[in-house]
Design a protein around this motif. Structure first.
Motif, PDB file in Angstrom:
ATOM      1  N   GLY A 127      16.751  57.747 -14.568  1.00  0.00           N
ATOM      2  CA  GLY A 127      17.273  56.628 -15.337  1.00  0.00           C
ATOM      3  C   GLY A 127      16.797  56.609 -16.782  1.00  0.00           C
ATOM      4  O   GLY A 127      16.836  55.565 -17.434  1.00  0.00           O
ATOM      5  N   CYS A 128      16.339  57.760 -17.309  1.00  0.00           N
ATOM      6  CA  CYS A 128      15.942  57.839 -18.719  1.00  0.00           C
ATOM      7  C   CYS A 128      17.200  57.871 -19.581  1.00  0.00           C
ATOM      8  O   CYS A 128      18.108  58.661 -19.331  1.00  0.00           O
ATOM      9  N   LEU A 129      17.226  57.031 -20.610  1.00  0.00           N
ATOM     10  CA  LEU A 129      18.386  56.914 -21.470  1.00  0.00           C
ATOM     11  C   LEU A 129      18.005  57.295 -22.899  1.00  0.00           C
ATOM     12  O   LEU A 129      17.136  56.665 -23.496  1.00  0.00           O
ATOM     13  N   SER A 130      18.631  58.323 -23.429  1.00  0.00           N
ATOM     14  CA  SER A 130      18.441  58.676 -24.831  1.00  0.00           C
ATOM     15  C   SER A 130      19.767  58.512 -25.555  1.00  0.00           C
ATOM     16  O   SER A 130      20.824  58.336 -24.922  1.00  0.00           O
ATOM     17  N   TYR A 131      19.721  58.573 -26.884  1.00  0.00           N
ATOM     18  CA  TYR A 131      20.898  58.205 -27.664  1.00  0.00           C
ATOM     19  C   TYR A 131      21.149  59.180 -28.805  1.00  0.00           C
ATOM     20  O   TYR A 131      20.228  59.548 -29.537  1.00  0.00           O
ATOM     21  N   LEU A 132      22.401  59.568 -28.928  1.00  0.00           N
ATOM     22  CA  LEU A 132      22.889  60.347 -30.062  1.00  0.00           C
ATOM     23  C   LEU A 132      23.832  59.436 -30.837  1.00  0.00           C
ATOM     24  O   LEU A 132      24.871  59.015 -30.322  1.00  0.00           O
ATOM     25  N   ILE A 133      23.443  59.098 -32.059  1.00  0.00           N
ATOM     26  CA  ILE A 133      24.194  58.156 -32.884  1.00  0.00           C
ATOM     27  C   ILE A 133      24.863  58.948 -34.000  1.00  0.00           C
ATOM     28  O   ILE A 133      24.174  59.584 -34.803  1.00  0.00           O
ATOM     29  N   GLY A 134      26.190  58.927 -34.060  1.00  0.00           N
ATOM     30  CA  GLY A 134      26.901  59.727 -35.033  1.00  0.00           C
ATOM     31  C   GLY A 134      27.803  58.897 -35.923  1.00  0.00           C
ATOM     32  O   GLY A 134      28.474  57.958 -35.459  1.00  0.00           O
ATOM     33  N   SER A 135      27.819  59.248 -37.223  1.00  0.00           N
ATOM     34  CA  SER A 135      28.662  58.542 -38.181  1.00  0.00           C
ATOM     35  C   SER A 135      28.913  59.435 -39.387  1.00  0.00           C
ATOM     36  O   SER A 135      27.961  59.949 -39.986  1.00  0.00           O
ATOM     37  N   ALA A 136      30.176  59.627 -39.726  1.00  0.00           N
ATOM     38  CA  ALA A 136      30.574  60.362 -40.930  1.00  0.00           C
ATOM     39  C   ALA A 136      29.836  61.688 -41.094  1.00  0.00           C
ATOM     40  O   ALA A 136      29.323  62.012 -42.162  1.00  0.00           O
ATOM     41  N   GLY A 137      29.762  62.448 -40.006  1.00  0.00           N
ATOM     42  CA  GLY A 137      29.205  63.788 -40.069  1.00  0.00           C
ATOM     43  C   GLY A 137      27.711  63.902 -39.867  1.00  0.00           C
ATOM     44  O   GLY A 137      27.180  65.010 -39.768  1.00  0.00           O
ATOM     45  N   SER A 138      27.009  62.780 -39.825  1.00  0.00           N
ATOM     46  CA  SER A 138      25.559  62.793 -39.642  1.00  0.00           C
ATOM     47  C   SER A 138      25.195  62.126 -38.311  1.00  0.00           C
ATOM     48  O   SER A 138      25.971  61.335 -37.772  1.00  0.00           O
ATOM     49  N   ALA A 139      23.987  62.440 -37.812  1.00  0.00           N
ATOM     50  CA  ALA A 139      23.581  61.892 -36.522  1.00  0.00           C
ATOM     51  C   ALA A 139      22.074  61.666 -36.473  1.00  0.00           C
ATOM     52  O   ALA A 139      21.299  62.271 -37.234  1.00  0.00           O
ATOM     53  N   MET A 140      21.688  60.799 -35.554  1.00  0.00           N
ATOM     54  CA  MET A 140      20.284  60.528 -35.252  1.00  0.00           C
ATOM     55  C   MET A 140      20.128  60.536 -33.743  1.00  0.00           C
ATOM     56  O   MET A 140      21.012  60.063 -33.020  1.00  0.00           O
ATOM     57  N   VAL A 141      19.028  61.095 -33.259  1.00  0.00           N
ATOM     58  CA  VAL A 141      18.730  61.107 -31.826  1.00  0.00           C
ATOM     59  C   VAL A 141      17.487  60.270 -31.582  1.00  0.00           C
ATOM     60  O   VAL A 141      16.468  60.440 -32.267  1.00  0.00           O
ATOM     61  N   ILE A 142      17.572  59.380 -30.608  1.00  0.00           N
ATOM     62  CA  ILE A 142      16.452  58.505 -30.273  1.00  0.00           C
ATOM     63  C   ILE A 142      16.082  58.688 -28.805  1.00  0.00           C
ATOM     64  O   ILE A 142      16.951  58.692 -27.925  1.00  0.00           O
ATOM     65  N   ASP A 143      14.793  58.887 -28.552  1.00  0.00           N
ATOM     66  CA  ASP A 143      14.223  59.038 -27.201  1.00  0.00           C
ATOM     67  C   ASP A 143      14.741  60.274 -26.483  1.00  0.00           C
ATOM     68  O   ASP A 143      15.133  60.217 -25.306  1.00  0.00           O
ATOM     69  N   ALA A 144      14.713  61.416 -27.150  1.00  0.00           N
ATOM     70  CA  ALA A 144      15.140  62.672 -26.522  1.00  0.00           C
ATOM     71  C   ALA A 144      14.268  62.987 -25.316  1.00  0.00           C
ATOM     72  O   ALA A 144      13.046  63.063 -25.434  1.00  0.00           O
ATOM     73  N   SER A 145      14.902  63.193 -24.169  1.00  0.00           N
ATOM     74  CA  SER A 145      14.151  63.474 -22.940  1.00  0.00           C
ATOM     75  C   SER A 145      14.612  64.750 -22.259  1.00  0.00           C
ATOM     76  O   SER A 145      14.138  65.070 -21.170  1.00  0.00           O
ATOM     77  N   LEU A 146      15.531  65.469 -22.901  1.00  0.00           N
ATOM     78  CA  LEU A 146      16.087  66.689 -22.337  1.00  0.00           C
ATOM     79  C   LEU A 146      15.928  67.846 -23.316  1.00  0.00           C
ATOM     80  O   LEU A 146      15.508  67.651 -24.457  1.00  0.00           O
TER      81      LEU A 146
END
Length: 367
Positions: A127-146
């Motif tokens: 149940g680990c949840l990480s996030y890839l946030i993308g906008s206009a060609g750029s991205a941020m990753v939060i809580d990478a677990s993989l």
């Protein structure tokens, strides 16, 4: 007749294709209660399997025209179970590595509103949840677990370049892959100024704004679960709340804390939740964990703050009642949490058996 095995990736593919498959969990009930495969059925068959009882499944109405995948802790008892079922004419397979092998299987759910796309990357067992946030060609990753390559490939499929990486806090139930992801991508590694870790990062002040593509992400310090906990508000619409606020509870304040410190951290958590409750525009809350096994349903785990306010009793309490109620309801600590937290503080996990160390459910929430 010896049944064949199936890998976690192969079973994942069956779920994604919506194949007709029955997952039969043969572990003791206590182990199943810890973590399980979403949608699986259960038969506490361990003892009878060890005794060679070939009639152990005779009282179950199992279909013979679909694939049956047996699962145990590490793949040994499930092989015995699959062999028995294959001998009786079932299309039976044993899941390689059992639940430990399923530990790193993941799927995604997506939220997109035209300004930003948020991909929730879910480790379905823990149940680990990480996030890839993308906008206009750029991205941020939060809580990478993989494995970092997973995020790189997901970003690449959307033509995003990963510019920033971060954690919401020092995790105690899985090994963070954020440092590795920063190394692979060259992304800026962000964290709370007082994180107290042994590696270099760019500090984030409370309220500091980040531009990711055409979107704005605001850092909000939310201590309580841990002193360095930080949440991320995206375009004033979505809040990545880490382990401060979940879809069905709030963060636990007791890890690495005695009774006095636990009470103080519970007070900090209350204050952080008041900060979140004061946010405008009813943000959609996206937590860092879920206590349930994640299904292959493409539905994001989370909900609007207004709904959580009505569904989570802790959010309706005054401070004194909140602190006392939290302390009374704290669950057992996560397995190996001291070792995992120490690894994440150091930022290095060479020669660590992550599958063994991380095995089992997360227990970061009080609900």
């Amino acid at each position: 007749m010896k049944a064949e095995t199936i890998t976690g990736d192969q079973l994942k593919e069956k779920f994604e294709h919506k194949d007709n498959v029955v997952v039969l969990d043969v572990r003791p009930q206590q182990q199943r209660d810890e973590w399980q495969i979403a949608g699986s059925i259960h038969k506490d068959a361990y003892e009878r399997l060890q005794q060679g009882d070939s009639t152990v499944f005779d009282d179950m109405n199992l279909p013979k025209d679909v694939t049956i995948v047996t699962v145990c802790a590490a793949g040994r008892s499930s092989q015995l179970a699959a062999d028995i079922l294959a001998e009786k004419g079932y299309q039976a397979y044993s899941l390689e590595g059992g639940m430990q092998g399923w530990n790193f299987i993941w799927n995604t759910a997506e939220i997109s509103d035209g300004e930003v796309t948020i991909i929730q990357v879910r480790r379905v067992a823990k149940g680990c949840l990480s996030y890839l946030i993308g906008s206009a060609g750029s991205a941020m990753v939060i809580d990478a677990s993989l494995d970092p390559q997973i995020y790189v490939e997901l970003a690449g499929s959307h033509n995003w370049a990963i510019r920033f990486v971060a954690d919401t806090h020092i995790h105690a139930d899985y090994i963070s892959r954020t440092i590795e992801l920063a190394s692979v991508t060259g992304a800026v590694h962000l964290f709370t100024a007082n994180a107290g870790v042994d590696y270099q990062f760019q500090p984030l002040a409370d309220g500091q704004q980040l531009d990711v593509g055409s979107s704005s992400i605001r850092a909000i310090h939310t201590p309580g679960h841990t002193p360095e906990s930080i949440s991320y508000l995206i375009n004033n619409k979505y809040l990545l709340a880490g382990d401060t606020l979940f879809a069905d509870g709030v963060g636990r304040p007791d890890l690495k804390a005695d009774a006095e410190l636990t009470r103080a951290k519970a007070g900090q958590l209350f204050a952080s939740l008041q900060k979140i409750k004061g946010l405008e525009s009813d943000p959609f809350i996206l937590p860092a964990h879920t206590s349930q096994a994640v299904a292959f349903d493409e539905k994001p785990v989370g909900d609007h703050l207004s709904l959580l306010l009505s569904q989570i009793p802790f959010l309706q309490m005054a401070e004194q009642q909140f602190v006392q109620s939290i302390i009374e309801r704290i669950p057992l600590p996560p397995a190996n949490y001291l070792q995992i937290a120490a690894i994440n503080k150091k930022g290095e996990h060479t020669d660590v058996d992550a599958a063994r160390l991380e095995a089992g459910a997360n227990r970061c929430a009080v609900s």
